[in-house]
Structure formats: structure tokens, C-alpha cells
Design a protein around this motif. Structure first.
Motif, PDB file in Angstrom:
ATOM      1  N   VAL A 184       0.845  -1.193   0.000  1.00 35.00           N
ATOM      2  CA  VAL A 184       0.000   0.000   0.000  1.00 35.00           C
ATOM      3  C   VAL A 184       0.878   1.239   0.000  1.00 35.00           C
ATOM      4  N   LYS A 185       0.542   2.164  -0.927  1.00 36.08           N
ATOM      5  CA  LYS A 185       1.410   3.334  -1.094  1.00 36.08           C
ATOM      6  C   LYS A 185       1.209   4.356   0.009  1.00 36.08           C
ATOM      7  N   SER A 186      -0.025   4.490   0.449  1.00 33.20           N
ATOM      8  CA  SER A 186      -0.320   5.616   1.324  1.00 33.20           C
ATOM      9  C   SER A 186      -1.057   5.168   2.580  1.00 33.20           C
ATOM     10  N   PRO A 187      -0.327   4.546   3.520  1.00 33.11           N
ATOM     11  CA  PRO A 187      -1.016   3.994   4.678  1.00 33.11           C
ATOM     12  C   PRO A 187      -1.719   5.043   5.528  1.00 33.11           C
ATOM     13  N   GLN A 188      -1.091   6.194   5.722  1.00 33.31           N
ATOM     14  CA  GLN A 188      -1.652   7.184   6.634  1.00 33.31           C
ATOM     15  C   GLN A 188      -2.926   7.803   6.077  1.00 33.31           C
ATOM     16  N   ALA A 189      -3.030   7.831   4.735  1.00 31.62           N
ATOM     17  CA  ALA A 189      -4.188   8.486   4.118  1.00 31.62           C
ATOM     18  C   ALA A 189      -5.489   7.768   4.446  1.00 31.62           C
ATOM     19  N   THR A 190      -5.419   6.446   4.624  1.00 34.98           N
ATOM     20  CA  THR A 190      -6.632   5.695   4.940  1.00 34.98           C
ATOM     21  C   THR A 190      -7.223   6.180   6.250  1.00 34.98           C
ATOM     22  N   GLN A 191      -6.342   6.330   7.262  1.00 36.33           N
ATOM     23  CA  GLN A 191      -6.788   6.822   8.565  1.00 36.33           C
ATOM     24  C   GLN A 191      -7.299   8.248   8.452  1.00 36.33           C
ATOM     25  N   LEU A 192      -6.534   9.053   7.714  1.00 36.05           N
ATOM     26  CA  LEU A 192      -6.882  10.474   7.585  1.00 36.05           C
ATOM     27  C   LEU A 192      -8.248  10.649   6.922  1.00 36.05           C
ATOM     28  N   VAL A 193      -8.391  10.048   5.754  1.00 37.86           N
ATOM     29  CA  VAL A 193      -9.645  10.225   5.002  1.00 37.86           C
ATOM     30  C   VAL A 193     -10.801   9.538   5.725  1.00 37.86           C
ATOM     31  N   GLY A 194     -10.566   8.318   6.173  1.00 40.64           N
ATOM     32  CA  GLY A 194     -11.619   7.566   6.857  1.00 40.64           C
ATOM     33  C   GLY A 194     -12.114   8.289   8.089  1.00 40.64           C
ATOM     34  N   GLY A 195     -11.186   8.802   8.884  1.00 43.06           N
ATOM     35  CA  GLY A 195     -11.546   9.468  10.130  1.00 43.06           C
ATOM     36  C   GLY A 195     -12.392  10.704   9.892  1.00 43.06           C
ATOM     37  N   TRP A 196     -11.923  11.558   8.997  1.00 37.90           N
ATOM     38  CA  TRP A 196     -12.661  12.797   8.756  1.00 37.90           C
ATOM     39  C   TRP A 196     -13.960  12.526   8.016  1.00 37.90           C
ATOM     40  N   ALA A 197     -13.917  11.559   7.102  1.00 43.27           N
ATOM     41  CA  ALA A 197     -15.154  11.230   6.374  1.00 43.27           C
ATOM     42  C   ALA A 197     -16.224  10.748   7.342  1.00 43.27           C
ATOM     43  N   MET A 198     -15.840   9.908   8.286  1.00 45.59           N
ATOM     44  CA  MET A 198     -16.817   9.389   9.256  1.00 45.59           C
ATOM     45  C   MET A 198     -17.393  10.519  10.102  1.00 45.59           C
ATOM     46  N   GLN A 199     -16.499  11.390  10.541  1.00 45.56           N
ATOM     47  CA  GLN A 199     -16.948  12.467  11.420  1.00 45.56           C
ATOM     48  C   GLN A 199     -17.965  13.357  10.702  1.00 45.56           C
ATOM     49  N   PHE A 200     -17.675  13.694   9.459  1.00 42.64           N
ATOM     50  CA  PHE A 200     -18.582  14.603   8.762  1.00 42.64           C
ATOM     51  C   PHE A 200     -19.809  13.872   8.210  1.00 42.64           C
ATOM     52  N   SER A 237     -15.805  10.423  17.817  1.00 43.95           N
ATOM     53  CA  SER A 237     -14.708  10.477  16.845  1.00 43.95           C
ATOM     54  C   SER A 237     -13.374  10.370  17.559  1.00 43.95           C
ATOM     55  N   ALA A 238     -13.281  11.046  18.699  1.00 47.10           N
ATOM     56  CA  ALA A 238     -12.015  11.027  19.439  1.00 47.10           C
ATOM     57  C   ALA A 238     -11.721   9.637  19.991  1.00 47.10           C
ATOM     58  N   ILE A 239     -12.670   9.076  20.712  1.00 43.78           N
ATOM     59  CA  ILE A 239     -12.359   7.786  21.345  1.00 43.78           C
ATOM     60  C   ILE A 239     -12.519   6.615  20.371  1.00 43.78           C
ATOM     61  N   GLY A 240     -13.156   6.876  19.229  1.00 41.45           N
ATOM     62  CA  GLY A 240     -13.316   5.801  18.248  1.00 41.45           C
ATOM     63  C   GLY A 240     -12.134   5.666  17.306  1.00 41.45           C
ATOM     64  N   GLY A 241     -11.178   6.587  17.388  1.00 49.89           N
ATOM     65  CA  GLY A 241      -9.974   6.445  16.580  1.00 49.89           C
ATOM     66  C   GLY A 241      -9.987   7.236  15.290  1.00 49.89           C
ATOM     67  N   ALA A 242     -10.910   8.186  15.168  1.00 51.60           N
ATOM     68  CA  ALA A 242     -10.946   8.974  13.929  1.00 51.60           C
ATOM     69  C   ALA A 242      -9.832  10.016  13.900  1.00 51.60           C
ATOM     70  N   TRP A 243      -9.395  10.432  15.073  1.00 53.61           N
ATOM     71  CA  TRP A 243      -8.388  11.490  15.106  1.00 53.61           C
ATOM     72  C   TRP A 243      -6.983  10.942  15.343  1.00 53.61           C
ATOM     73  N   PHE A 244      -6.888   9.933  16.211  1.00 54.13           N
ATOM     74  CA  PHE A 244      -5.580   9.358  16.538  1.00 54.13           C
ATOM     75  C   PHE A 244      -5.793   7.904  16.938  1.00 54.13           C
ATOM     76  N   PRO A 245      -4.705   7.108  16.926  1.00 52.88           N
ATOM     77  CA  PRO A 245      -4.888   5.688  17.228  1.00 52.88           C
ATOM     78  C   PRO A 245      -5.467   5.480  18.623  1.00 52.88           C
ATOM     79  N   VAL A 246      -6.353   4.520  18.701  1.00 52.07           N
ATOM     80  CA  VAL A 246      -7.001   4.201  19.975  1.00 52.07           C
ATOM     81  C   VAL A 246      -5.954   3.827  21.029  1.00 52.07           C
ATOM     82  N   SER A 247      -4.849   3.193  20.586  1.00 48.75           N
ATOM     83  CA  SER A 247      -3.854   2.715  21.548  1.00 48.75           C
ATOM     84  C   SER A 247      -3.154   3.842  22.281  1.00 48.75           C
ATOM     85  N   LEU A 248      -3.301   5.076  21.803  1.00 49.42           N
ATOM     86  CA  LEU A 248      -2.672   6.197  22.510  1.00 49.42           C
ATOM     87  C   LEU A 248      -3.472   6.604  23.741  1.00 49.42           C
TER      88      LEU A 248
END
Lengths: 447, 312
Positions: A245-261, A373-384
Motif C-alpha cells: 500500500v502506497k499511502s497507509p496514513q491516508a486511509t486513517q486520515l480520510v476515513g476518520g474525517w469522512a466518518m466524522q462529517f 470520533s475522538a475515542i473511536g480512533g478517527a483522530w488518533f490511534p485508539v492505543s494512545l
């Protein structure tokens, strides 16, 4: 001046009765400040990630290997999983051949293998293997850092044992024993101490080797480092998932913000029920032979369709901007998007069913969406997050939607592998929708 | 009337909201082709009755039939017989007039060329054909009211329920609505028209039911209703110091009320107008101060409830 004071007093009186403003002004920021404070360890001595599941396979009989596992267990960032069935005390140990499947199933995203040749005899050094699913860059960097710190700072015994083994190979056991005795006596003469005890420590590998730093890895798929330290510490890295996968971080980025909105959009649509009620549109619809349930189901289906379109459009935007690879995964992405949109819409209808006014619905939804969104992992990894908060993550639809998107776009999961995630989303949707419908039946939104 | 059976029949209809009784045993028959007015102040129970007829709320007691079918919340049959013009502008304001009518037409099962024909006809009837593509939010209040009415007529109902359909409407649009309703009534449409404007009920309705506190107090044509009054004339004269002695003289001679600075005197039976004018002459009051007219429904409402229709 008196007029100004009267008007200021009036504004305070008005705001006191506006719960939405109070929630958005005080409750939401308070919750977010608390959450981020917990994550970044404000005023805490030991802060950082906690409870990240770490698979551990021990193939070595060396006592130091056990020491390494104990050190990992003591590290709060990790929750060591070394049994095939962690809940079963009679479970066999985890095996290296199980790791790919377990990582793909997301039982854990990182695993350490301590091979039989952890203490190398062909050259001075250690040999370890790390399997990973680095779907979240922040989490991966944190785990690598903590894992390597633990290895380097807690088990110099392994390196000592390696030196011993290497010397034994060159000198032979009797000669090495004599060498160790001579060295121990020399140390005792020069610095004091019991020569026998010093000899024992030498033979146990206690050379007083301290901590080491280590550089990051260039190739995430499989790296054999080449500098001096890396010749000593050979750590083979196997990326189980997402190697191509070329862009691993983008999945989290797009998925997180897309879900929130998406949540904001479908909640806005569902709370539009209030507007339609106040305009008398329900009277007209119901007098036209439309049933109450028709109105509610139409909202639900519209929400799913809208959500599907919104998610797919945003992921295509991610494809254009960040190279998220959708291509062959589109059918699975659509399936996850439909389930995620259904869960979001059900949530929106729940808000509309429990709130008493559009203003109350807006305040309540803003609060819950940001929190989820915050506790579901849309903004940052849940493990943090702190361990107790992580327990709530899996109760949020955001967590399972993010999980689904990651499985599709990062892990290229099969439909069968997606089923558990889809099942959770369906369960959340069903429960939330059932409660919302029950509330609608009891409420007076149609009167 | 084309059929001896009433189009709408209510028998002891009761509706409660918690401890509050909104309708307390309403009984009413409305014949086919009638233009029936439901006149009462705000909170009298008019909208509740309309909602029950439209099947929007459940009846707590009694029976209600429309075109021979029992009405209850969610029943389909009656809902296709009737059209509802709600008190609010029940339209999708962001959509065009035509799009709104198409939606409501489709909900009644219309489609294709027939729907297009009825939409065009409805827009024409409310004089909005030239604004058919404009968003409803850009319409004036009167235009929105007219479209609100048109949306209830698309499926050609037998019974039209108009729940205060002219609230906030300019005189021109009000007249347009009245003329359309009267035309459709002449064409056979039965109309139930709820209002708290006595003038509207008087102008439009062939029969009127006066409702207050959830009870029908009187039903009949205007003449029948006014015949219930114990006087035939109402005398109006300005309130103020010059007429104060007259007011004192009239004590015990009839009902006296004051609305908007005008006294209204309704002589009791046996007190002739000649006696009244003899008193005014004796007090030296100019005849031009006095106007005698036929009593209105407002007088009847006062008679029935002890309150003024406009003051409630």
C-alpha cells in the motif's frame, strides 16, 4: 450605558436557557481538553500508549529470552499475548506460523519472535524478528520505539551470552573457562570482589553493556540493517499487512474525517424531522396515506444513500490527493460504506428521537460526535488513549467503521474477513435504530 | 345532495391530551356538497377535530366516519377521500412549486401524463403557473398559502379540510383562496373550514358549527344560528363620556359589551327599539351616534359562552 447593561444582562439571561450554547461552549471543550490531556500525559509521570496487544513467540531456550519476555510484560505500553488462546490457562504457546493469520485478523498488530538462534554463534550479536501490520504510522513508530527500547535496555544479558558463545567457539570450553578464571582474578585484584562471583557473572553474560539507540528502518517490508549496531542487533522485520500500500496514513486520515462529517451530515438530516414537523409537513404526508414508519424508514434509507455517496466521494478524493488505492477494493469499500452509513444514520435518528428540539439535537449531536470520533480512533490511534478509555472505543460505531475501512484499503481483507466488523456495525445499527424507533413511537414528533 | 348519507359523521368524539380534554363528545353530520364552517377561538378544539378527521391522531372515544368508512390514525381509505390544507405552510420551501405538487401527487399514486396534467391544472387554479419553477421560499406569504391549498386538491378529494388556511394572508390572496374554494364547492367538493374569523365563516359557509372548549355549542345555517339570539337587532354607539348616562339607563334592559371603543347593546326580549330611542332622545344624544344592525355570529358566541370571540 444603562441600556447597554440591560442588554448585556438580557444576553446572559438568554444564554442561560440555551443548552446548546452551554454544551458547545463548556461541556465539549472540557471533554476534549480532558481527552487530549490524557493522551499526551499532561501532569502524568508515566504517560503514553498502554495495553497495545503484542504477540510474542519464544523459540529460544536461553534464560535471557524469558527475561526479555518478562521485560515486555513489565512495559505498560504492551499487553503480551504469548498463548494461542489467551483466555485459556492450558492453551499452547503462540507459534510463528500462526502470526500472519492472527495479525490479519487484527488480534494484534505487532509480534516479536525470539528465534532459537537469538544468541548468535556465527558472529557477536542477537537475532530477533518483528511481524507487524503498520496500518497506523503513529502507532507503528511508537510501538517500534518502545519495543526496541525494551530490548536494548533490559536484556544486555543476551548480548553477553552471545559473546560467551562466540568465545567458546573460538577457544573451546576448557580454554574459555581458564580465560574466564584469569579475567575474574585480574578484575578482583584490580577492583576488589570475589573472583568466583565475578567469573560467574562473566559466564552469565553480564558485561555491563548499556543502552543503545537505533535508527529507524528504511524498507518497511523486510529490513536487515547494515550499520555497526545493526550488525550486533539483527532484527528481521516482516510486514504482514499492507506491504504494497502506497499511502497507509491516508486511509486513517480520510476515513476518520469522512466518518466524522458523515455523522454531522446524517444527524443534520435526521434532526430535520423537527423542521418538517414544525412546518406541518407530517400532517400533509400522514393525511396523504403515508405511514409514520414510512417517514422514518425513508429517512433511514436516504441517510444510507447519502452516506454511501459521501464516503465514496471522499475516498476518491483521497485517491486523487494521496494515492489511496481503491481499484479492486471498490466492492468491499462500498459494502463497508453502506454499513457505516447505516450506523451513522441510525445514530442520527437516535439523536432526533431523544432530543426535544432542533437546538437540543444540535448540541447533543455535536457533543457525542466529537467524543465518539475522538475515542473511536478517527483522530488518533485508539492505543494512545488510557486503557480505561480504550474499553469504550469498541462501543463506538466510529471504531468499527474505521476498522472496516482499514481492513479494506490497508489489509485488502476478504469478504469473510470483513464479516465480523460488518456484524458489529450491523449490531450497533440494529440496537440504536430499534431504540430510536421505540422512542419515536412514544414521542410526539408526529403530532 | 347526491346521497342521503352524510359524508362525515361524528358521534360523541372524545380526544384527550393527558389530563386535558380537547374534544368532549363532539357529534356532527356534514352532508355531501356542504361548505361547513367550524368557528371558534384559538384552543377551542378546531384543529384537533381536523386532525382526527384526517387520521393524524387516534380517537379516545366515540366514532368518526368519512364516506362510510371509520376513521382512525393510519387508515388509508379515508385519507384518499380527503385533502388537508394544514394551518402551516406544509411545503418543501427549497423546492419549486411544481416539484412540490409532483411529490404530493405521487404520494397519492398519481404519475405520468395524468400527474403532469393535474399539476398544471392546480397551478393554473391558484394562479401560479408563471412561477411554477421558482423555489417556494421566494414566494410571498399569499402565494405560499395558495400553493398550500393546491397541494391538497391534486388527488381530487371528496372532502377538503381547511384548517385556518388564510392566516397571515394579504386580502388579494385571501380573495383568490375564497373564490377557488367556492368554485370547487359549487363543483361538488365538500369543505370543512375552520376559522376564528367570524367574517370568513359568514362569507363562505352554508352551515356553521360553533365550538368552544372541545364542545359544539350550536350548529346551523347563519339564519338558524342567529335565530337563537333573544334579540333581532344590535345597536352600536361610541363609548365615552357623552354616552355614559345612556349606559347607566340601559342597565337591566339587555346585554351591553364594549369592543374597540364601541358599545354594543343587545336589547332583551320585550324591550322595543322605540323605548331605546326614546331614552336617547331624552338624553339629547344625536341619532347619528347610533347604528342598528343585524347581530353577528360574534353576538351569538358571546351569548353562548359569555365571552367575546375576538377576546378569547
Amino acid at each position: 450605558m444603562n441600556s447597554i447593561l440591560v442588554l448585556v444582562k438580557k444576553d446572559f439571561a438568554v444564554v442561560r436557557h440555551n443548552r446548546t450554547v452551554l454544551v458547545i461552549s463548556f461541556v465539549i471543550p472540557f471533554m476534549l481538553i480532558y481527552l487530549f490531556g490524557q493522551i499526551f500525559g499532561v501532569n502524568q509521570k508515566d504517560h503514553g500508549p498502554s495495553g497495545i496487544p503484542l504477540g510474542v513467540v519464544n523459540q529460544s531456550a536461553d534464560p535471557a529470552a524469558k527475561g526479555l519476555i518478562d521485560a515486555l510484560r513489565a512495559e505498560p505500553a504492551f499487553r503480551v499475548v504469548d498463548a494461542a488462546n489467551p483466555g485459556d490457562p492450558k492453551s499452547p504457546a503462540l507459534r510463528e506460523e500462526d502470526l500472519n493469520a492472527r495479525i490479519r485478523a487484527n488480534d494484534f498488530r505487532f509480534a516479536l519472535v525470539i528465534p532459537a538462534d537469538v544468541v548468535r554463534t556465527d558472529k557477536i550479536g542477537l537475532h530477533l524478528k518483528i511481524y507487524s501490520n503498520p496500518r497506523n504510522e503513529i502507532e507503528t513508530q511508537l510501538v517500534n520505539g518502545i519495543l526496541e527500547k525494551t530490548i536494548f535496555s533490559n536484556v544486555p544479558e543476551l548480548l553477553g551470552a552471545s559473546l560467551e558463545a562466540r568465545a567458546r567457539e573460538f577457544l573451546g570450553s576448557p580454554s574459555l573457562d581458564r580465560f574466564d578464571s584469569d579475567l575474574a582474578e585480574s578484575i578482583a585484584r584490580a577492583f576488589g570482589g570475589d573472583p568466583a562471583e565475578i567469573k560467574q557473572r562473566i559466564q552469565d553474560g553480564h558485561f555491563g553493556i548499556g543502552q543503545h539507540g537505533r535508527k529507524g528502518d528504511a524498507d518497511p517490508a523486510r529490513v536487515k540493517t547494515e550499520d555497526v549496531l545493526d550488525q550486533v542487533f539483527q532484527i528481521d522485520k516482516v510486514q504482514v499487512v499492507g506491504a504494497n500500500v502506497k499511502s497507509p496514513q491516508a486511509t486513517q486520515l480520510v476515513g476518520g474525517w469522512a466518518m466524522q462529517f458523515l455523522l454531522f451530515a446524517v444527524t443534520g438530516s435526521a434532526t430535520g424531522l423537527f423542521r418538517e414537523r414544525d412546518q406541518g409537513l407530517f400532517q400533509r404526508l400522514l393525511s396523504s396515506g403515508v405511514r409514520r414508519s414510512d417517514i422514518l424508514w425513508s429517512k433511514f434509507i436516504y441517510g444510507i444513500c447519502f452516506g454511501l455517496v459521501q464516503l465514496i466521494v471522499l475516498f476518491f478524493a483521497g485517491h486523487v490527493m494521496y494515492g489511496i488505492e481503491i481499484g479492486a477494493e471498490l466492492p468491499h469499500l462500498i459494502v463497508v460504506a453502506v454499513f457505516a452509513a447505516a450506523a451513522c444514520t441510525a445514530f442520527g435518528m437516535l439523536i432526533a428521537s431523544v432530543a426535544r428540539s432542533p437546538e437540543a439535537a444540535q448540541g447533543l449531536s455535536t457533543f457525542i460526535i466529537l467524543l465518539m470520533s475522538a475515542i473511536g480512533g478517527a483522530w488518533f490511534p485508539v492505543s494512545l488513549m488510557p486503557a480505561f478509555m480504550q474499553q469504550f472505543s469498541k462501543l463506538t460505531l466510529v471504531y468499527w467503521a474505521m476498522e472496516g475501512f482499514s481492513q479494506v484499503l490497508w489489509s485488502h481483507a476478504t469478504f469473510l474477513e470483513l464479516l465480523p466488523t460488518l456484524g458489529w456495525l450491523a449490531l450497533i445499527t440494529g440496537l440504536v435504530l430499534a431504540f430510536a424507533m421505540w422512542r419515536f413511537r412514544r414521542g410526539r414528533i408526529f403530532e | 345532495m347526491s346521497s342521503p348519507l352524510p359524508l362525515l359523521s361524528a358521534r360523541d368524539v372524545v380526544k384527550r391530551y393527558g389530563a386535558m380534554t380537547a374534544l368532549a363528545g363532539v357529534s356532527l353530520d356534514i352532508a355531501r356538497g356542504e361548505f361547513f364552517g367550524l368557528l371558534g377561538p384559538n384552543g377551542a378544539g378546531k384543529s384537533t377535530f381536523m386532525s382526527l378527521v384526517a387520521g393524524l391522531k387516534r380517537i379516545d372515544g366515540g366514532t368518526l366516519t368519512v364516506d362510510g368508512e371509520g376513521v382512525d390514525a393510519g387508515s388509508d381509505r379515508a385519507q384518499h377521500v380527503l385533502g388537508l390544507v394544514p394551518q402551516h405552510i406544509a411545503l418543501y420551501l427549497d423546492l419549486s412549486a411544481e416539484a412540490n405538487l409532483r411529490i404530493f401527487g405521487e404520494l397519492h399514486g398519481l404519475g405520468g401524463a395524468e400527474l403532469a396534467k393535474r399539476v398544471a391544472s392546480a397551478l393554473d387554479a391558484v394562479q401560479l403557473s408563471d412561477r411554477r419553477s421558482d423555489p417556494v421560499k421566494n414566494f410571498s406569504g399569499g402565494m405560499q398559502r395558495r400553493l398550500n391549498l393546491a397541494a391538497a386538491l391534486l388527488h381530487r378529494p371528496k372532502l377538503l379540510l381547511c384548517d385556518e388556511p388564510t392566516v397571515g394572508v394579504d386580502p388579494q390572496s385571501r380573495n383568490a383562496i375564497f373564490e377557488l374554494l367556492q368554485q370547487m364547492n359549487r363543483d361538488g367538493l365538500t369543505v370543512i373550514y375552520s376559522t376564528h374569523y367570524m367574517e370568513e365563516a359568514t362569507r363562505l359557509c352554508t352551515r356553521i358549527g360553533i365550538i368552544d372548549h372541545g364542545k359544539i355549542l350550536a350548529v346551523g345555517s347563519i339564519d338558524e344560528l342567529l335565530a337563537q339570539l333573544p334579540f333581532e337587532e344590535e345597536i352600536r354607539f361610541p363609548a365615552g363620556a357623552p354616552t355614559a348616562p345612556l349606559v347607566a339607563e340601559l342597565a337591566g334592559r339587555g346585554e351591553l359589551s364594549t369592543v374597540d371603543g364601541t358599545h354594543r347593546f343587545r336589547p332583551q326580549a320585550g324591550y322595543p327599539l322605540s323605548a331605546f330611542f326614546a331614552v336617547t332622545e331624552r338624553l339629547g344624544l344625536a341619532p347619528r351616534l347610533f347604528a342598528s344592525q343585524r347581530p353577528t355570529l360574534e353576538a351569538l358566541f358571546l351569548q353562548l359562552t359569555g365571552r367575546n370571540l375576538r377576546e378569547t
